[in-house]
Design a protein around this motif. Structure first.
Motif, short mmCIF file in Angstrom:
data_model
loop_
_atom_site.label_atom_id
_atom_site.label_comp_id
_atom_site.label_asym_id
_atom_site.label_seq_id
_atom_site.Cartn_x
_atom_site.Cartn_y
_atom_site.Cartn_z
N PHE A 59 0.92 -0.99 -0.21
CA PHE A 59 -0.10 -0.15 -0.15
C PHE A 59 0.64 1.03 0.39
O PHE A 59 0.03 1.34 -0.66
N THR A 60 2.30 0.92 0.47
CA THR A 60 2.72 2.33 0.29
C THR A 60 3.60 2.32 -1.32
O THR A 60 3.51 3.83 -1.94
N ILE A 61 3.26 1.40 -2.13
CA ILE A 61 3.44 1.75 -3.90
C ILE A 61 1.93 1.96 -3.97
O ILE A 61 2.69 3.34 -4.59
N LEU A 62 1.41 1.49 -3.48
CA LEU A 62 -0.10 2.31 -4.14
C LEU A 62 -0.47 3.54 -4.52
O LEU A 62 -1.10 3.98 -4.85
N GLY A 63 -0.15 3.36 -3.09
CA GLY A 63 -0.60 4.69 -2.53
C GLY A 63 0.29 5.75 -3.26
O GLY A 63 -0.45 6.77 -3.21
N THR A 64 1.65 5.92 -3.16
CA THR A 64 1.95 6.59 -4.10
C THR A 64 1.90 6.68 -5.42
O THR A 64 1.38 8.15 -5.43
N TRP A 65 1.55 5.55 -5.82
CA TRP A 65 0.31 5.96 -7.09
C TRP A 65 -0.66 6.49 -7.55
O TRP A 65 -0.78 7.12 -7.86
N ALA A 66 -1.41 5.90 -6.78
CA ALA A 66 -2.57 7.07 -6.34
C ALA A 66 -2.81 8.55 -6.10
O ALA A 66 -3.84 8.68 -6.48
N THR A 67 -1.71 8.80 -5.00
CA THR A 67 -2.16 9.81 -4.55
C THR A 67 -1.15 10.66 -6.14
O THR A 67 -2.20 12.12 -6.49
N LYS A 68 -0.55 10.38 -6.96
CA LYS A 68 0.14 10.84 -8.06
C LYS A 68 -0.48 10.40 -9.27
O LYS A 68 -1.18 12.06 -9.76
N ARG A 69 -1.64 10.25 -9.28
CA ARG A 69 -3.10 9.80 -10.00
C ARG A 69 -3.97 11.52 -9.42
O ARG A 69 -4.62 11.73 -10.23
N LEU A 70 -4.49 11.13 -8.58
CA LEU A 70 -4.89 12.17 -7.77
C LEU A 70 -4.64 13.82 -7.48
O LEU A 70 -6.03 14.46 -7.74
N SER A 71 -3.45 14.10 -7.48
CA SER A 71 -2.56 15.02 -7.66
C SER A 71 -3.20 16.19 -8.47
O SER A 71 -3.57 17.30 -8.12
N PRO A 72 -3.43 15.68 -9.50
CA PRO A 72 -4.37 17.20 -10.83
C PRO A 72 -5.81 17.34 -10.59
O PRO A 72 -6.06 18.52 -11.00
N PHE A 73 -6.66 16.43 -9.40
CA PHE A 73 -7.45 16.83 -9.20
C PHE A 73 -7.95 17.17 -7.81
O PHE A 73 -8.40 18.39 -7.71
N TRP A 74 -6.85 17.55 -7.15
CA TRP A 74 -6.59 17.38 -5.50
C TRP A 74 -6.41 18.26 -5.20
O TRP A 74 -6.04 18.70 -3.64
N GLY A 75 -5.21 18.65 -5.82
CA GLY A 75 -3.50 19.10 -5.13
C GLY A 75 -2.39 17.73 -4.46
O GLY A 75 -3.32 16.78 -4.75
N SER A 76 -1.53 18.79 -4.43
CA SER A 76 -0.43 17.78 -3.82
C SER A 76 -1.07 16.74 -2.92
O SER A 76 0.15 15.96 -2.65
N ASP A 77 -1.41 17.12 -1.78
CA ASP A 77 -1.20 16.85 -0.32
C ASP A 77 -3.26 16.83 -0.11
O ASP A 77 -2.84 17.05 0.72
N PRO A 78 -4.00 16.15 -0.39
CA PRO A 78 -4.95 16.44 -0.23
C PRO A 78 -5.49 15.48 0.57
O PRO A 78 -4.93 14.63 1.28
N LYS A 79 -6.36 16.12 1.87
CA LYS A 79 -6.71 15.95 2.97
C LYS A 79 -7.50 14.25 3.21
O LYS A 79 -7.84 13.39 3.82
N LYS A 80 -8.42 14.97 1.58
CA LYS A 80 -9.13 12.89 1.61
C LYS A 80 -8.31 12.29 1.07
O LYS A 80 -8.74 10.55 1.57
N VAL A 81 -7.02 12.59 0.81
CA VAL A 81 -5.86 10.93 0.56
C VAL A 81 -5.57 10.11 1.82
O VAL A 81 -4.86 11.62 3.06
N VAL A 82 -5.86 9.97 2.50
CA VAL A 82 -5.51 8.96 3.75
C VAL A 82 -4.50 7.64 3.99
O VAL A 82 -5.15 7.04 5.00
N ILE A 83 -4.61 7.08 2.50
CA ILE A 83 -3.96 6.16 2.36
C ILE A 83 -2.97 6.12 3.01
O ILE A 83 -2.26 5.09 3.77
N ASP A 84 -2.23 7.52 3.31
CA ASP A 84 -0.98 7.72 4.20
C ASP A 84 -1.30 7.59 5.85
O ASP A 84 0.07 6.49 6.47
#
Length: 156
Positions: A59-84
């Motif tokens: 999930f560190t690998i998947l979370g990094t991938w997911a965050t990179k894919r979501l950042s164009p929509f929600w910004g570089s460190d969105p509050k909604k991303v909680v896999i971290d």
């Protein structure tokens, strides 16, 4: 306008827990702890350790991938991303025996303490840009929490 990608959204939001409006980080960490706690009833401590470690890596690998894919929509460190937060809380749980609710709760509280206050270099990691650094500060908070859990167990 591009459509929000489904799989990165599911992973990044911690199976939807990141949409909780009052403290999504806490909701994500609680989700991670509850997943671990449920697994603790079906695995002995050795297998639970191996499963938890595998999940941290995957999930560190998947979370990094997911965050990179979501950042164009929600910004570089969105509050909604909680896999971290999920990955971070799993780290101190590595040292917790299966179904030990008190040490699991201590792991959760310690992780949230380090995640919120960001002492000892965590804030420095949090200031970096990029999907991996979204994960990295929570990994370090998890490592500090793990150290305390191990020391407490050693003393007791």
């Amino acid at each position: 306008m591009k459509k929000l990608p489904l799989l990165p959204t599911i992973i990044g939001t911690g199976f939807g827990s990141g949409f909780w409006p009052w403290g999504p980080g806490t909701a994500g960490a609680l989700t991670g702890m509850l997943i671990w706690y449920a697994l603790s009833f079906v695995h002995n401590s050795t297998f639970l350790f191996a499963t938890t470690l595998s999940c941290i890596i995957i999930f560190t690998i998947l979370g990094t991938w997911a965050t990179k894919r979501l950042s164009p929509f929600w910004g570089s460190d969105p509050k909604k991303v909680v896999i971290d937060e999920i990955v971070g809380v799993w780290i101190p749980l590595l040292a917790v025996p299966a179904s030990d609710i008190w040490l699991a709760l201590a792991s959760f509280v310690l992780f949230r303490f380090f995640d919120i206050l960001k002492p000892l270099g965590i804030r420095r990691l949090d200031r970096h840009e990029g999907a991996f650094f979204v994960m990295a500060d929570d990994i370090l908070a998890g490592i500090y929490s793990l150290i305390i859990i191990v020391v407490v167990q050693w003393i007791i």
